[in-house]
Design an enzyme around this catalytic site. Structure first.
Site, PDB file in Angstrom:
ATOM      1  CG  ASP A 182      -0.277  -0.456   2.503  1.00  0.00           C
ATOM      2  OD1 ASP A 182       0.965  -0.450   2.569  1.00  0.00           O
ATOM      3  OD2 ASP A 182      -0.993  -0.829   3.444  1.00  0.00           O
ATOM      4  CG  ASP A 219      -8.258  -1.499  12.391  1.00  0.00           C
ATOM      5  OD1 ASP A 219      -7.316  -2.204  11.936  1.00  0.00           O
ATOM      6  OD2 ASP A 219      -8.676  -0.501  11.788  1.00  0.00           O
ATOM      7  CG  HIS A 223      -5.569  -2.455   9.155  1.00  0.00           C
ATOM      8  ND1 HIS A 223      -5.702  -1.152   9.572  1.00  0.00           N
ATOM      9  CD2 HIS A 223      -4.229  -2.711   9.221  1.00  0.00           C
ATOM     10  CE1 HIS A 223      -4.516  -0.667   9.864  1.00  0.00           C
ATOM     11  NE2 HIS A 223      -3.610  -1.591   9.662  1.00  0.00           N
ATOM     12  CD  GLU A 279      -8.295   0.991   8.285  1.00  0.00           C
ATOM     13  OE1 GLU A 279      -8.130  -0.006   9.002  1.00  0.00           O
ATOM     14  OE2 GLU A 279      -7.704   2.062   8.492  1.00  0.00           O
TER      15      GLU A 279
HETATM   16  P1  PGA Z   1       2.741  -1.604  12.576  1.00  0.00           P
HETATM   17  O1  PGA Z   1       1.539  -1.527  11.534  1.00  0.00           O
HETATM   18  O2  PGA Z   1       3.648  -2.676  12.084  1.00  0.00           O
HETATM   19  O3  PGA Z   1       3.394  -0.258  12.547  1.00  0.00           O
HETATM   20  O4  PGA Z   1       2.133  -1.950  13.911  1.00  0.00           O
HETATM   21  C1  PGA Z   1       0.909  -2.704  11.139  1.00  0.00           C
HETATM   22  C2  PGA Z   1      -0.272  -2.428  10.232  1.00  0.00           C
HETATM   23  O5  PGA Z   1      -0.969  -1.424  10.421  1.00  0.00           O
HETATM   24  O6  PGA Z   1      -0.520  -3.252   9.334  1.00  0.00           O
END
Ligand code: PGA
Length: 259
Positions: free
Chosen positions: A67, A136, A138, A143
């Protein structure tokens, strides 16, 4: 889903990097799907160590990232292109022209997403997809509420993701975080032949429980991996702390990995 529970994130990162290094040694032209965020950084460091030690080469490897924020150029220090260059690509012997990150500045973002899907297809599909997980639930920027069949598209970030990611932006300000992103879809991700998801820390315990022991639901998009036949979830003790069957998973994965 195979749940691998390690004592620490360092131990989990070494194991996961070992799987990728071995796969690249076996197939030097492998197609990797890569992720950003703080979670994969220790694993990327381990992968870079193996290159430095001349155990493996990424010269023929091609990568596609999950992304990118809409509105950030690749030169912005919070763009995911910049992150990948700094945290992995500059540390290994990969050709930058073989690395792909969605263009958050594309004039026609819908076309950009369609082009990305086409490129992946043309390359023969992703062999190993690396994933983190949001608090959350995702995966990529898919999301809660996103269809489990979604394809690469323009998406909106939830307030909880904006809050989680604000720590990395100018003075931690939430209004500095873009509200939109281009993201591989859940359906796109699930087409990868093998998936390695990393989840570390207390903040991920509810998401890991939802992904592994909740029902498959668009309200925890990582739960789509339940239907994948080669998905490996690497946890530390904190992120696995809410799993009901954690002792069973630990025993089963240790047996499968010969630990
Ligand atoms: P993070 O993000 O590795 O910074 O915890 C993970 C994500 O949002 O997929």
């Amino acid at each position: 889903m195979e749940i691998v529970i390690c004592k620490t994130k360092e131990e989990a990162s070494k194991l996961a990097a070992g799987i990728i290094t071995a796969a690249v040694q076996k197939n030097p032209k492998i197609i990797l799907g890569l992720a950003t965020g703080s979670t994969p950084v220790p694993m990327y460091n381990e992968m870079a160590k193996a290159v430095k030690a001349k155990k493996v080469s990424y010269k023929q490897v091609k990568t596609w990232n999950l992304d990118e924020y809409v509105g950030l150029p690749g030169t912005h220090d919070q763009s995911y292109r910049y992150f990948m260059n700094k945290n992995l690509f500059e540390k290994i012997d990969i050709k930058l022209s073989n690395t792909h990150v969605l263009n958050g500045m594309a004039k026609d973002p819908v076309k950009e997403c369609a082009k990305y899907e086409e490129q992946i297809k043309k390359a023969g599909g992703i062999d190993i997809q690396v994933l983190g997980i949001g608090s959350d639930g995702h995966i990529a920027f898919n999301e809660p509420g996103t269809s489990l069949n979604s394809r690469t598209s323009v998406v909106y970030l939830t307030p909880s993701t904006i809050k989680d990611n604000a720590r990395l932006f100018f003075k931690g300000k939430e209004n500095e975080v873009p509200t939109q992103a281009l993201s591989m879809g859940v359906g796109t991700i699930c087409e990868a032949k093998k998936i390695i998801l990393l989840a570390f820390g207390k903040n991920k315990a509810d998401a890991v429980k939802g992904m592994v022991e909740g029902g498959m639901s668009q309200f925890c998009t990582a739960s789509a991996l339940q239907a994948h036949n080669d998905a490996w979830i690497f946890c530390d003790e904190e992120s696995a702390s809410k799993l009901k069957l954690r002792n069973y998973y630990a025993w089963r994965s240790a047996t499968k990995l010969g630990l």
